[in-house]
Design a protein around this motif. Structure first.
Motif, PDB file in Angstrom:
ATOM      1  N   ASP A  61       0.876  -1.163   0.000  1.00 51.39           N
ATOM      2  CA  ASP A  61       0.000   0.000   0.000  1.00 51.39           C
ATOM      3  C   ASP A  61       0.913   1.212   0.000  1.00 51.39           C
ATOM      4  OD1 ASP A  61      -2.560   0.988  -0.087  1.00 51.39           O
ATOM      5  OD2 ASP A  61      -3.039   0.572   2.012  1.00 51.39           O
ATOM      6  N   PRO A  62       0.817   2.107  -0.944  1.00 52.62           N
ATOM      7  CA  PRO A  62      -0.244   2.251  -1.938  1.00 52.62           C
ATOM      8  C   PRO A  62       0.005   1.393  -3.182  1.00 52.62           C
ATOM      9  CG  PRO A  62       1.292   4.058  -2.178  1.00 52.62           C
ATOM     10  CD  PRO A  62       1.769   3.225  -1.014  1.00 52.62           C
ATOM     11  N   ILE A  63      -0.996   1.421  -4.074  1.00 58.25           N
ATOM     12  CA  ILE A  63      -0.862   0.790  -5.382  1.00 58.25           C
ATOM     13  C   ILE A  63      -1.030   1.862  -6.454  1.00 58.25           C
ATOM     14  CG2 ILE A  63      -1.624  -1.483  -4.600  1.00 58.25           C
ATOM     15  CD1 ILE A  63      -4.374  -0.849  -5.894  1.00 58.25           C
ATOM     16  N   GLY A  64      -0.414   1.640  -7.606  1.00 59.08           N
ATOM     17  CA  GLY A  64      -0.486   2.616  -8.685  1.00 59.08           C
ATOM     18  C   GLY A  64      -1.490   2.197  -9.740  1.00 59.08           C
ATOM     19  N   LEU A  65      -2.386   3.112 -10.103  1.00 60.70           N
ATOM     20  CA  LEU A  65      -3.348   2.880 -11.179  1.00 60.70           C
ATOM     21  C   LEU A  65      -2.966   3.764 -12.361  1.00 60.70           C
ATOM     22  CD1 LEU A  65      -6.703   2.884  -9.178  1.00 60.70           C
ATOM     23  CD2 LEU A  65      -5.229   0.941  -9.742  1.00 60.70           C
ATOM     24  N   VAL A  66      -2.909   3.185 -13.541  1.00 59.85           N
ATOM     25  CA  VAL A  66      -2.559   3.952 -14.740  1.00 59.85           C
ATOM     26  C   VAL A  66      -3.760   4.790 -15.159  1.00 59.85           C
ATOM     27  CG1 VAL A  66      -1.890   3.801 -17.166  1.00 59.85           C
ATOM     28  CG2 VAL A  66      -0.885   2.242 -15.503  1.00 59.85           C
ATOM     29  N   VAL A  67      -3.527   6.102 -15.330  1.00 60.77           N
ATOM     30  CA  VAL A  67      -4.597   7.011 -15.750  1.00 60.77           C
ATOM     31  C   VAL A  67      -4.335   7.639 -17.112  1.00 60.77           C
ATOM     32  CG1 VAL A  67      -5.320   7.499 -13.378  1.00 60.77           C
ATOM     33  CG2 VAL A  67      -3.623   8.983 -14.491  1.00 60.77           C
ATOM     34  N   GLU A  68      -3.103   7.476 -17.630  1.00 57.65           N
ATOM     35  CA  GLU A  68      -2.777   8.020 -18.947  1.00 57.65           C
ATOM     36  C   GLU A  68      -1.574   7.273 -19.490  1.00 57.65           C
ATOM     37  OE1 GLU A  68      -2.472  12.433 -19.944  1.00 57.65           O
ATOM     38  OE2 GLU A  68      -0.361  11.822 -19.926  1.00 57.65           O
ATOM     39  N   THR A  69      -1.559   7.086 -20.808  1.00 64.83           N
ATOM     40  CA  THR A  69      -0.430   6.414 -21.436  1.00 64.83           C
ATOM     41  C   THR A  69      -0.318   6.829 -22.894  1.00 64.83           C
ATOM     42  OG1 THR A  69       0.646   4.269 -21.736  1.00 64.83           O
ATOM     43  CG2 THR A  69      -1.737   4.333 -22.044  1.00 64.83           C
ATOM     44  N   THR A 118       1.170   7.579 -16.567  1.00 64.69           N
ATOM     45  CA  THR A 118       1.015   8.233 -15.274  1.00 64.69           C
ATOM     46  C   THR A 118       0.301   7.279 -14.335  1.00 64.69           C
ATOM     47  OG1 THR A 118       0.912  10.416 -16.306  1.00 64.69           O
ATOM     48  CG2 THR A 118       0.043  10.225 -14.051  1.00 64.69           C
ATOM     49  N   HIS A 119       0.931   7.040 -13.200  1.00 62.42           N
ATOM     50  CA  HIS A 119       0.314   6.290 -12.109  1.00 62.42           C
ATOM     51  C   HIS A 119      -0.255   7.295 -11.122  1.00 62.42           C
ATOM     52  CE1 HIS A 119       2.585   2.153 -11.970  1.00 62.42           C
ATOM     53  NE2 HIS A 119       1.468   2.073 -12.635  1.00 62.42           N
ATOM     54  N   VAL A 120      -1.472   7.079 -10.690  1.00 57.23           N
ATOM     55  CA  VAL A 120      -1.994   7.754  -9.510  1.00 57.23           C
ATOM     56  C   VAL A 120      -1.958   6.705  -8.412  1.00 57.23           C
ATOM     57  CG1 VAL A 120      -4.016   8.773  -8.397  1.00 57.23           C
ATOM     58  CG2 VAL A 120      -3.425   9.421 -10.739  1.00 57.23           C
ATOM     59  N   TYR A 121      -1.306   7.045  -7.319  1.00 53.16           N
ATOM     60  CA  TYR A 121      -1.172   6.096  -6.219  1.00 53.16           C
ATOM     61  C   TYR A 121      -2.357   6.239  -5.285  1.00 53.16           C
ATOM     62  CZ  TYR A 121       3.195   4.667  -8.094  1.00 53.16           C
ATOM     63  OH  TYR A 121       4.132   4.138  -8.936  1.00 53.16           O
ATOM     64  N   VAL A 122      -2.954   5.074  -5.005  1.00 57.77           N
ATOM     65  CA  VAL A 122      -4.194   5.035  -4.234  1.00 57.77           C
ATOM     66  C   VAL A 122      -4.075   4.020  -3.106  1.00 57.77           C
ATOM     67  CG1 VAL A 122      -5.579   5.678  -6.269  1.00 57.77           C
ATOM     68  CG2 VAL A 122      -5.273   3.249  -5.702  1.00 57.77           C
ATOM     69  N   ASP A 123      -4.946   4.182  -2.127  1.00 56.85           N
ATOM     70  CA  ASP A 123      -5.093   3.210  -1.052  1.00 56.85           C
ATOM     71  C   ASP A 123      -5.618   1.900  -1.655  1.00 56.85           C
ATOM     72  OD1 ASP A 123      -5.563   2.824   2.101  1.00 56.85           O
ATOM     73  OD2 ASP A 123      -7.253   1.948   1.002  1.00 56.85           O
ATOM     74  N   ARG A 124      -5.010   0.794  -1.285  1.00 63.70           N
ATOM     75  CA  ARG A 124      -5.383  -0.502  -1.859  1.00 63.70           C
ATOM     76  C   ARG A 124      -6.871  -0.816  -1.663  1.00 63.70           C
ATOM     77  NH1 ARG A 124      -3.086  -5.342  -3.568  1.00 63.70           N
ATOM     78  NH2 ARG A 124      -0.963  -4.635  -3.251  1.00 63.70           N
ATOM     79  N   LYS A 125      -7.425  -0.470  -0.519  1.00 59.04           N
ATOM     80  CA  LYS A 125      -8.821  -0.835  -0.228  1.00 59.04           C
ATOM     81  C   LYS A 125      -9.812   0.196  -0.750  1.00 59.04           C
ATOM     82  CE  LYS A 125      -7.778  -3.706   3.698  1.00 59.04           C
ATOM     83  NZ  LYS A 125      -7.084  -3.569   4.925  1.00 59.04           N
ATOM     84  N   THR A 126      -9.575   1.466  -0.479  1.00 64.12           N
ATOM     85  CA  THR A 126     -10.566   2.491  -0.843  1.00 64.12           C
ATOM     86  C   THR A 126     -10.440   2.963  -2.283  1.00 64.12           C
ATOM     87  OG1 THR A 126      -9.187   4.386  -0.208  1.00 64.12           O
ATOM     88  CG2 THR A 126     -10.555   3.350   1.536  1.00 64.12           C
ATOM     89  N   ARG A 127      -9.277   2.755  -2.877  1.00 58.48           N
ATOM     90  CA  ARG A 127      -8.954   3.218  -4.241  1.00 58.48           C
ATOM     91  C   ARG A 127      -9.013   4.744  -4.366  1.00 58.48           C
ATOM     92  NH1 ARG A 127      -7.374  -1.347  -7.490  1.00 58.48           N
ATOM     93  NH2 ARG A 127      -7.833  -3.010  -6.066  1.00 58.48           N
ATOM     94  N   ARG A 128      -8.796   5.421  -3.252  1.00 58.46           N
ATOM     95  CA  ARG A 128      -8.736   6.880  -3.229  1.00 58.46           C
ATOM     96  C   ARG A 128      -7.271   7.314  -3.228  1.00 58.46           C
ATOM     97  NH1 ARG A 128     -12.190   9.114  -5.353  1.00 58.46           N
ATOM     98  NH2 ARG A 128     -11.595  11.021  -4.335  1.00 58.46           N
TER      99      ARG A 128
END
Length: 145
Positions: A61-69, A118-128
């Motif tokens: 935690d955190p995890i990275g979600l790709v938002v742009e590529t 671009t990774h946005v790093y979020v909380d693993r559980k809430t995804r915020r």
């Protein structure tokens, strides 16, 4: 003259990860398929994060979600070529990181493909979104280009 920027060069990147091509990476035209480069980008960055002790894939935690590529292609590669991915951080935000990756033939000086995500790093559980931990920030600053 096309006005297109020339390919990036090896000294423009802070870290390198080896990429082994696979037979399945080739497409019907005899070269690495364009979408495969995105997998190379993701693999290179995440391998670097794991080796740096930042990313625990299973429980971290955190995890990275790709938002742009995106990607620009300069020259082909094909199995069984050996490739290297150059990595740098172009922007280090509060909860986001823009990674730039260039793919080189092993030992090559000019990129055959250049991409970013671009990774946005979020909380693993809430995804915020969450602020990057200091340990992450310090490690990622070493990749800033």
């Amino acid at each position: 003259m096309s006005g297109r920027e020339p390919p990036a060069r090896r000294p423009d990147y802070a870290a390198f990860e080896r990429i082994e091509t696979r037979w399945a990476d080739n497409d019907v035209y005899g070269h690495i398929n364009n979408v495969t480069y995105y997998a190379y980008f993701d693999t290179a960055v995440n391998r670097w994060l794991v080796k740096a002790g930042l990313l625990d894939i299973a429980a971290g935690d955190p995890i990275g979600l790709v938002v742009e590529t995106g990607c620009r292609y300069h020259a082909p590669a094909a199995f069984p070529d050996r490739l290297e991915a150059g990595i740098r951080v172009a922007r280090l935000g509060n909860s986001s990181v823009r990674y730039e990756i260039a793919i080189f033939h092993e030992g090559g000086e000019e990129a055959i493909a250049e991409g970013h995500f671009t990774h946005v790093y979020v909380d693993r559980k809430t995804r915020r979104p969450v602020s990057l931990p200091d340990s992450w920030r310090k490690a990622l600053e070493k990749l800033e280009g």
